[in-house]
Design a protein around this motif. Sequence first.
Motif, PDB file in Angstrom:
ATOM      1  N   ASP A 143       0.873  -1.185   0.000  1.00  0.00           N
ATOM      2  CA  ASP A 143       0.000   0.000   0.000  1.00  0.00           C
ATOM      3  C   ASP A 143       0.908   1.232   0.000  1.00  0.00           C
ATOM      4  O   ASP A 143       1.420   1.625   1.050  1.00  0.00           O
ATOM      5  CB  ASP A 143      -0.892  -0.017   1.236  1.00  0.00           C
ATOM      6  CG  ASP A 143      -1.869   1.161   1.277  1.00  0.00           C
ATOM      7  OD1 ASP A 143      -1.572   2.209   0.665  1.00  0.00           O
ATOM      8  OD2 ASP A 143      -2.915   1.039   1.945  1.00  0.00           O
ATOM      9  N   ASP A 145       0.516   4.508  -0.222  1.00  0.00           N
ATOM     10  CA  ASP A 145       0.162   5.654   0.623  1.00  0.00           C
ATOM     11  C   ASP A 145       0.450   5.356   2.099  1.00  0.00           C
ATOM     12  O   ASP A 145       1.005   6.182   2.823  1.00  0.00           O
ATOM     13  CB  ASP A 145      -1.322   6.020   0.446  1.00  0.00           C
ATOM     14  CG  ASP A 145      -1.608   6.645  -0.910  1.00  0.00           C
ATOM     15  OD1 ASP A 145      -0.677   7.247  -1.489  1.00  0.00           O
ATOM     16  OD2 ASP A 145      -2.751   6.538  -1.380  1.00  0.00           O
ATOM     17  N   GLN A 146       0.056   4.177   2.528  1.00  0.00           N
ATOM     18  CA  GLN A 146       0.284   3.807   3.923  1.00  0.00           C
ATOM     19  C   GLN A 146       1.781   3.666   4.205  1.00  0.00           C
ATOM     20  O   GLN A 146       2.269   4.097   5.268  1.00  0.00           O
ATOM     21  CB  GLN A 146      -0.437   2.499   4.242  1.00  0.00           C
ATOM     22  CG  GLN A 146      -0.378   2.116   5.723  1.00  0.00           C
ATOM     23  CD  GLN A 146      -0.958   0.740   5.966  1.00  0.00           C
ATOM     24  OE1 GLN A 146      -0.213  -0.221   6.093  1.00  0.00           O
ATOM     25  NE2 GLN A 146      -2.287   0.639   6.013  1.00  0.00           N
ATOM     26  N   ARG A 149       3.259   7.138   4.582  1.00  0.00           N
ATOM     27  CA  ARG A 149       2.895   7.734   5.874  1.00  0.00           C
ATOM     28  C   ARG A 149       3.751   7.173   6.996  1.00  0.00           C
ATOM     29  O   ARG A 149       4.221   7.898   7.870  1.00  0.00           O
ATOM     30  CB  ARG A 149       1.413   7.492   6.189  1.00  0.00           C
ATOM     31  CG  ARG A 149       0.450   8.351   5.403  1.00  0.00           C
ATOM     32  CD  ARG A 149      -0.918   8.409   6.073  1.00  0.00           C
ATOM     33  NE  ARG A 149      -1.508   7.096   6.283  1.00  0.00           N
ATOM     34  CZ  ARG A 149      -2.250   6.452   5.389  1.00  0.00           C
ATOM     35  NH1 ARG A 149      -2.456   6.976   4.205  1.00  0.00           N
ATOM     36  NH2 ARG A 149      -2.774   5.268   5.688  1.00  0.00           N
ATOM     37  N   ARG A 150       3.925   5.872   6.970  1.00  0.00           N
ATOM     38  CA  ARG A 150       4.753   5.219   7.978  1.00  0.00           C
ATOM     39  C   ARG A 150       6.185   5.744   7.929  1.00  0.00           C
ATOM     40  O   ARG A 150       6.794   6.036   8.959  1.00  0.00           O
ATOM     41  CB  ARG A 150       4.773   3.719   7.732  1.00  0.00           C
ATOM     42  CG  ARG A 150       3.973   2.901   8.705  1.00  0.00           C
ATOM     43  CD  ARG A 150       4.318   1.450   8.415  1.00  0.00           C
ATOM     44  NE  ARG A 150       3.133   0.762   7.978  1.00  0.00           N
ATOM     45  CZ  ARG A 150       2.578  -0.243   8.648  1.00  0.00           C
ATOM     46  NH1 ARG A 150       3.114  -0.653   9.764  1.00  0.00           N
ATOM     47  NH2 ARG A 150       1.513  -0.829   8.210  1.00  0.00           N
ATOM     48  N   HIS A 193      -2.370  -0.747  10.598  1.00  0.00           N
ATOM     49  CA  HIS A 193      -3.022   0.362   9.903  1.00  0.00           C
ATOM     50  C   HIS A 193      -2.761   1.660  10.667  1.00  0.00           C
ATOM     51  O   HIS A 193      -3.548   2.039  11.550  1.00  0.00           O
ATOM     52  CB  HIS A 193      -4.531   0.131   9.780  1.00  0.00           C
ATOM     53  CG  HIS A 193      -4.887  -1.076   8.990  1.00  0.00           C
ATOM     54  ND1 HIS A 193      -4.687  -1.160   7.637  1.00  0.00           N
ATOM     55  CD2 HIS A 193      -5.405  -2.276   9.386  1.00  0.00           C
ATOM     56  CE1 HIS A 193      -5.083  -2.353   7.208  1.00  0.00           C
ATOM     57  NE2 HIS A 193      -5.512  -3.044   8.250  1.00  0.00           N
ATOM     58  N   VAL A 196      -4.766   7.913  10.087  1.00  0.00           N
ATOM     59  CA  VAL A 196      -4.624   9.012   9.124  1.00  0.00           C
ATOM     60  C   VAL A 196      -4.947  10.311   9.816  1.00  0.00           C
ATOM     61  O   VAL A 196      -5.886  10.386  10.625  1.00  0.00           O
ATOM     62  CB  VAL A 196      -5.577   8.791   7.915  1.00  0.00           C
ATOM     63  CG1 VAL A 196      -5.488   9.946   6.946  1.00  0.00           C
ATOM     64  CG2 VAL A 196      -5.248   7.474   7.227  1.00  0.00           C
ATOM     65  N   GLU A 202      -7.942  11.640   1.897  1.00  0.00           N
ATOM     66  CA  GLU A 202      -7.437  10.424   1.267  1.00  0.00           C
ATOM     67  C   GLU A 202      -8.098  10.232  -0.101  1.00  0.00           C
ATOM     68  O   GLU A 202      -9.264  10.571  -0.290  1.00  0.00           O
ATOM     69  CB  GLU A 202      -7.722   9.212   2.161  1.00  0.00           C
ATOM     70  CG  GLU A 202      -6.882   9.182   3.413  1.00  0.00           C
ATOM     71  CD  GLU A 202      -5.392   9.106   3.102  1.00  0.00           C
ATOM     72  OE1 GLU A 202      -4.939   8.144   2.481  1.00  0.00           O
ATOM     73  OE2 GLU A 202      -4.678  10.040   3.485  1.00  0.00           O
TER      74      GLU A 202
END
Length: 204
Positions: A143, A145-146, A149-150, A193, A196, A202
């Motif tokens: 993923d 996007d995830q 972010r991480r 997860h 956000v 998103e």
Amino acid sequence: MARYSPEHKEATRRRMIETAGRRFKSDGIDGSGIATLVADAGLTNGAFYGHFSSKDDLVAAVVAQQLEAQVAVVNSLPAGLASVEQYLQYYLSPAHRDDLAGGCPSAALLDEIGRCDVAVREAYTAGATAMIQAIARHLDNGDPDQTERRAIGLFSLLVGSLQAARAVTDPDLSDRMLAAAYANAVALATAPHPPVHPNRQEPE
């Protein structure tokens, strides 16, 4: 007058960047004058201007080189969470906290970089982006996007935590900050997860 080879000139420039990097991180950018910087490299003021147009030009080169070296370390690690934990242990260690000159450029210089000219900030932006991408390679879960972010969260957590641990005068509190940051960083890296930000839109 002797003419130096391109290789000699490049080696001199590289030495200047490396010694200036250590000086900037230990004494700060504003606290490091050109006379000290050239003396560290065994050069003269005149030789300095044969390689750099200004101190800001040197700062931009140092920021780029320092982050490139940091990215190379992260990219050299086998992909995966085991490498992330190994890097977190090093980054959030008392030894790294106490090694300003040899440590992370972001933790040592970020407050000053934010006040530097645009060329320095652009060099930092490129280096930070590459570092985030290097971290993301180890966190990739399919993923994008995830994963991004991480990686951004981990990068920001590491830098801020090390800055705080270096700033406080209580050694026990500093150690607890590093330990808490490590626990939080591992949790962020392994969370299924990550939440956000409520104001972030998103994609559908």
